[in-house]
Enzyme design. Structure first.
Site, PDB file in Angstrom:
ATOM      1  N   LEU A 168      52.492  43.732  39.599  1.00  0.00           N
ATOM      2  CA  LEU A 168      52.014  44.827  38.754  1.00  0.00           C
ATOM      3  C   LEU A 168      51.736  46.091  39.550  1.00  0.00           C
ATOM      4  CD1 LEU A 168      50.541  41.955  37.675  1.00  0.00           C
ATOM      5  CD2 LEU A 168      49.563  43.510  36.037  1.00  0.00           C
ATOM      6  N   THR A 227      50.917  51.595  29.228  1.00  0.00           N
ATOM      7  CA  THR A 227      51.265  50.171  29.331  1.00  0.00           C
ATOM      8  C   THR A 227      52.257  49.743  28.260  1.00  0.00           C
ATOM      9  OG1 THR A 227      49.319  49.605  28.003  1.00  0.00           O
ATOM     10  CG2 THR A 227      49.075  49.522  30.395  1.00  0.00           C
ATOM     11  N   LYS A 228      52.245  50.418  27.109  1.00  0.00           N
ATOM     12  CA  LYS A 228      53.147  50.013  26.025  1.00  0.00           C
ATOM     13  C   LYS A 228      54.610  50.247  26.377  1.00  0.00           C
ATOM     14  CE  LYS A 228      49.830  50.570  22.245  1.00  0.00           C
ATOM     15  NZ  LYS A 228      49.508  51.280  20.973  1.00  0.00           N
ATOM     16  N   GLU A 449      42.736  41.212  40.275  1.00  0.00           N
ATOM     17  CA  GLU A 449      42.843  40.745  38.877  1.00  0.00           C
ATOM     18  C   GLU A 449      41.834  41.462  37.976  1.00  0.00           C
ATOM     19  OE1 GLU A 449      45.478  39.346  38.589  1.00  0.00           O
ATOM     20  OE2 GLU A 449      45.734  38.647  40.638  1.00  0.00           O
ATOM     21  N   ASP A 458      36.727  45.127  29.493  1.00  0.00           N
ATOM     22  CA  ASP A 458      37.554  44.200  28.712  1.00  0.00           C
ATOM     23  C   ASP A 458      36.695  43.403  27.738  1.00  0.00           C
ATOM     24  OD1 ASP A 458      39.986  42.638  28.127  1.00  0.00           O
ATOM     25  OD2 ASP A 458      38.975  41.030  29.202  1.00  0.00           O
TER      26      ASP A 458
END
Length: 605
Positions: A168, A227-228, A449, A458
């Site tokens: 990533l 991100t999309k 992470e 989150d």
């Protein structure tokens, strides 16, 4: 005692208590479809066997990379011999097959048993554990890949033990994954070519496997921002032909390995794609849904990181306990003025006992949190798997618990390892004992992470907000049910009272933050970590009280194990009376929180 080879101290007794006495997976999970043919006896024997492998084959190479780290030369990494030997033992023992589905040639163990086994490995040698991601990637390809992709990759990944990675991060886009610049170009058929540089990629180059499968986020030409616009590609180190045969070297090269504070046996790589030679890949599932697909891997990684921290805290505590039972220093505090008083082991000193109980209660509480979460994952699979309608409530609960597992265990774990070192006095600062390496190897856990605050965001902005707090309220309802049911009887009355107070304080905190969010989202930025840690404290306290209730009953039927059960009671009591009251203070801080800090001029810092 030296940190090598026998630094690691497993806690099989507490693992077994969690799995078989508290969670009762022999009744709830083992032997049920889609899991393999395990019963409780076989599961216990499996853990005993793996514990022996971890102690004898993996723990000895724990310190080796400190003086003989992996080496990069001409794009190839050479691992030290001990790490190679440990990985061979991992494969020979069957640990790699434990959680793989039966249809992929695995044993089909439920997540609860799989994560328990992972604790043993990651506690004994965390660097080794990070070369074993191939099984996770195989399960992702099995779940999300096309029929052709499964046929192409899965047989060799299983039979030839290929390593896997998740790719990533980029140099200019760390946690802001949506800012990634790596690009993908469709060149015909199902083949794409990737270009770009990725950073901080774990196990992205190694000489202990003939091939490495990289799962790479990149932006197809013409895709939108954020991100999309990202898609997920399968990019092998050596190209894999349609029939599954390895082909020529692909255009992905390790151009650097990081020189790190700790965890030196785990290579952290910079990867360059398409520099001088095309880096070919396949679009996973032939769909452009990259970030959603990658989260299947990210969630496994976050769980693994939390368990890594918990396992390190556990072995650190057991090492500190052993030292405290052996080391004589000073007289009993009650006889401090008597120069002729006998010397006592430091376990007699109140402050050492306090530090040890802090470690014990947290280690057991973190294990309870991790394995309770794993048992929820069992239920997700039993009810049809991720996104299945029947599994929805369990799926949402697992999503809610993951930031606690990762954020809480990694953040609190670092503090607890400092306490473990403190028990050794000056000796803890020496490499004669594993404490200082534990601390260096563990610190990364709160960083990768998703940092602790990313876990908090989150939790609050995605997991809680997604269903208007319904999943959180169901979880808090279980805590309330334990309080109101009188679980544990009169013996645990004071602990249930502390739990009830902690629950009320947490609800006050959440209400205050909800009100402040109407003023500014900055309040979540200021208070998010506080809320995450407080919620985790409450859940851990709840689980420890329930453990204590089971222990009280077991004392009657299993008096030979009374001291273990007394220890469970002691952990619950200490945690409820020493940790849970802190939620009230955290609630006051949230209530009184301001945004004054955001007005301080940059120059003033």
């Amino acid at each position: 005692m030296s940190s090598a080879p026998n630094h690691y101290k497993a806690n099989l007794r507490d693992l077994n208590f969690n799995l078989f006495e508290f969670l009762e997976i022999g009744r709830s999970s083992l032997g049920k479809a889609p899991f393999g043919d395990f019963d409780e006896t076989a599961a216990r024997q499996t853990l005993e066997t793996f514990a022996e492998v971890c102690l004898e084959e993996m723990a000895p190479s724990f310190t080796e990379p400190e003086h003989n780290p992996p080496k990069l030369e001409n794009g190839a990494v050479t691992l030290p011999p001990g790490i190679q030997k440990a990985l061979a033992a991992y494969h020979e023992s069957g640990m790699g097959q434990l959680e793989l589905p039966v249809h992929l040639g695995g044993m089909g163990a439920p997540p609860s048993l799989g994560w328990a086994a992972f604790e043993l490995m990651v506690g004994a040698n965390p660097a080794v554990a990070f070369y074993t991601l191939g099984g996770v990637l195989a399960r992702v390809i099995d779940r999300l890949g096309t029929a052709a992709q499964k046929k192409r990759f899965l047989p060799a990944m299983m039979e030839r033990r290929w390593v896997g990675t998740m790719v990533l991060t980029e140099p200019d886009a760390g946690s802001d994954v949506g800012a990634a610049r790596a690009k993908a170009r469709h060149v015909g058929g199902d083949v794409w070519e990737l270009e770009g540089v990725k950073r901080f990629i774990t196990s992205a180059e190694t000489d202990n496997t003939e091939n490495i499968i990289h799962m790479v986020l990149a932006r197809p030409e013409g895709a939108g921002p954020g991100t999309k616009g990202l898609s997920l590609f399968i990019v092998p180190k050596f190209w894999v032909e349609e029939n599954g045969a390895p082909g020529e070297r692909n255009g992905v090269v390790c151009t650097k390995i990081e020189d790190k504070m700790g965890l030196k046996g785990s290579v952290t790589c910079e990867l360059t794609f398409g520099d001088g030679k095309p880096a070919r890949g396949l679009l996973l599932g032939e769909v452009h849904d990259g970030i959603r697909q990658m989260f299947h891997i990210i969630e496994q990684a976050r769980m693994a990181v939390g368990i890594k921290s918990m396992a390190t805290v556990s072995t650190a505590y057991l090492n500190a306990l052993e030292f405290a039972k052996d080391r004589k220093q000073g007289s009993d505090l009650m006889q401090a003025r008597d120069a002729k008083a006998p010397r006592v082991t430091i376990l007699h000193h109140p402050d050492v006992r306090r530090m040890l109980m802090e470690q014990k209660a947290h280690a057991e509480g973190m294990r309870a949190l991790c394995l309770y979460t794993a048992s929820i994952q069992d239920q997700v699979e039993l009810k049809g798997g991720h996104r299945a309608l029947e599994a929805a409530e369990y799926d949402s609960l697992n999503d809610l618990l993951l930031p606690l597992v990762k954020g809480y265990c990694s953040d609190r774990g670092y503090e607890l390892l400092g306490t473990a070192l403190q028990c050794f006095g000056g000796s803890g600062y020496l490499k004669d004992y594993p404490m200082e390496q534990y601390i260096r190897d563990q610190k990364i856990d709160s960083l990768y992470e998703g940092t602790t605050h990313i876990q908090a965001l989150d939790l609050l902005l995605r997991k809680v907000a997604r269903d208007g707090g319904a999943t959180l309220q169901r979880l808090l309802g279980q805590v309330r049910a334990t309080v109101e049911s009188g679980e544990g009887g009169k013996e645990l009355e004071a602990e249930r009272t502390a739990l009830s107070k902690g629950l009320a304080d947490l609800e006050t905190m959440l209400g205050a933050l909800l009100g402040k969010m109407g003023e500014s989202i900055y309040h979540v930025g200021m208070q998010g970590n506080r809320v995450l840690l407080s919620l985790a404290d409450l859940v851990v306290g709840w689980l420890l009280v329930r453990h204590a209730a089971v222990a009280l009953e077991r004392m009657k039927t299993n008096p030979g194990d009374k001291t273990f059960y007394m220890g469970k009671l002691a952990s619950a009591r200490w945690f409820c009376h020493e940790v849970l009251p802190g939620i009230a203070h955290a609630a006051r801080m949230v209530e009184q929180g301001t945004l004054d800090l955001m007005e301080v001029p940059e120059e003033a810092f």
